[in-house]
Design a protein around this motif. Structure first.
Motif, mmCIF file in Angstrom:
data_model
loop_
_atom_site.group_PDB
_atom_site.id
_atom_site.type_symbol
_atom_site.label_atom_id
_atom_site.label_comp_id
_atom_site.label_asym_id
_atom_site.label_seq_id
_atom_site.Cartn_x
_atom_site.Cartn_y
_atom_site.Cartn_z
ATOM 1 N N ASN A 79 -12.382 -4.958 -0.287
ATOM 2 C CA ASN A 79 -13.535 -4.579 -0.537
ATOM 3 C C ASN A 79 -13.904 -5.413 -1.773
ATOM 4 O OD1 ASN A 79 -13.443 -3.091 1.946
ATOM 5 N ND2 ASN A 79 -13.641 -1.185 0.441
ATOM 6 N N CYS A 128 -9.619 -1.109 -3.986
ATOM 7 C CA CYS A 128 -9.227 -1.643 -2.674
ATOM 8 C C CYS A 128 -9.809 -3.144 -2.912
ATOM 9 C CB CYS A 128 -10.301 -1.242 -1.702
ATOM 10 S SG CYS A 128 -10.261 -1.931 -0.107
ATOM 11 N N ALA A 178 -7.763 3.209 1.779
ATOM 12 C CA ALA A 178 -8.197 3.606 0.573
ATOM 13 C C ALA A 178 -9.057 4.630 0.499
ATOM 14 C CB ALA A 178 -9.218 2.397 0.081
ATOM 15 N N THR A 224 -8.414 4.954 -5.547
ATOM 16 C CA THR A 224 -7.938 3.800 -5.089
ATOM 17 C C THR A 224 -8.726 2.525 -5.521
ATOM 18 O OG1 THR A 224 -9.155 4.163 -3.106
ATOM 19 C CG2 THR A 224 -6.801 5.056 -2.952
ATOM 20 N N PRO A 262 -8.857 -0.857 3.553
ATOM 21 C CA PRO A 262 -10.146 -0.212 3.310
ATOM 22 C C PRO A 262 -10.070 1.156 3.868
ATOM 23 C CG PRO A 262 -10.779 -2.218 3.975
ATOM 24 C CD PRO A 262 -9.645 -2.410 4.101
ATOM 25 N N ASP A 291 0.610 -1.129 -0.153
ATOM 26 C CA ASP A 291 0.085 -0.085 -0.036
ATOM 27 C C ASP A 291 0.836 1.089 -0.054
ATOM 28 O OD1 ASP A 291 -2.112 -1.709 0.272
ATOM 29 O OD2 ASP A 291 -3.142 -0.939 2.162
ATOM 30 N N ASN A 293 -4.851 -2.297 -0.227
ATOM 31 C CA ASN A 293 -5.508 -3.476 0.449
ATOM 32 C C ASN A 293 -6.257 -3.123 1.693
ATOM 33 O OD1 ASN A 293 -4.348 -5.458 -1.409
ATOM 34 N ND2 ASN A 293 -2.409 -5.186 -0.339
#
Length: 179
Positions: free
Chosen positions: A120, A117, A105, A115, A102, A76, A100
């Motif tokens: 999600n 994710c 993101a 982003t 949330p 990330d 990765n």
């Protein structure tokens, strides 16, 4: 379109191959030359070994003037750094970072970075497959704000509550070795 992809993992390589096959100019960067083995032999774009968080390497690779920049590494922190660099230093307007976490993101979207994710997206896909309602967590988050001081960073101290929120949004407790 000129598309730059940082990270030649499974998804990055698949995107590169798809974009190349449809006639786009594609530049893929990865730290590992072995990652490029995932690209098909018909790939006509540029595969460059290098660090996508290094402005000089991105410029030498030809990233400047790209229409799209996609950061798809496993970290990330690396993805958001590469995306922010592409947007702020190279002036690329359409930038997407795979994130990765949330919470991160959404926070990065608030700072002007679109982003994707994976957490999600996968959670929603499993719920839908099982016939369960999918939670209302977006898999792709459009940029909703802008990075304060993106052009000229404001170095004046912020109030304590703003500094705490910024630290939480930046994910100061990232696992070691990420980014």
């Amino acid at each position: 379109m000129k598309i730059v992809i940082v990270g030649a993992g499974r998804v990055g390589s698949s995107l590169a191959a798809d974009f190349d096959a449809t006639g786009h100019e594609v530049i893929v960067l990865d730290l590992s030359t072995q990652a490029f083995d995932r690209l098909p032999s018909s790939f006509g774009g540029d595969a460059i070994r290098g660090d996508g968080t290094d402005e000089d390497i991105l410029r030498r690779a030809g990233a400047e003037g790209a229409d799209v920049f996609i950061a798809m590494t496993e970290g990330d922190n690396r993805n958001v750094m590469a995306a922010q660099l592409a947007h702020e230093a190279l002036g690329i307007r359409q930038v997407i970072a795979k994130i990765n976490d949330p919470v991160r993101a959404e926070a990065y979207a608030d700072l002007g970075i679109a982003t994707l994710c994976r957490t999600n997206l996968m959670s929603d896909a499993i719920n839908i497959f099982l016939g369960l309602p999918a939670p209302s967590r977006p898999g792709v988050v459009a940029p909703t704000g802008s990075h304060p001081g993106g052009e000229h960073h404001d170095l004046t101290p912020a109030p304590a509550d703003v500094v705490g929120a910024a630290s939480a949004a930046a994910g100061s407790s990232a696992p070691a070795g990420e980014g």
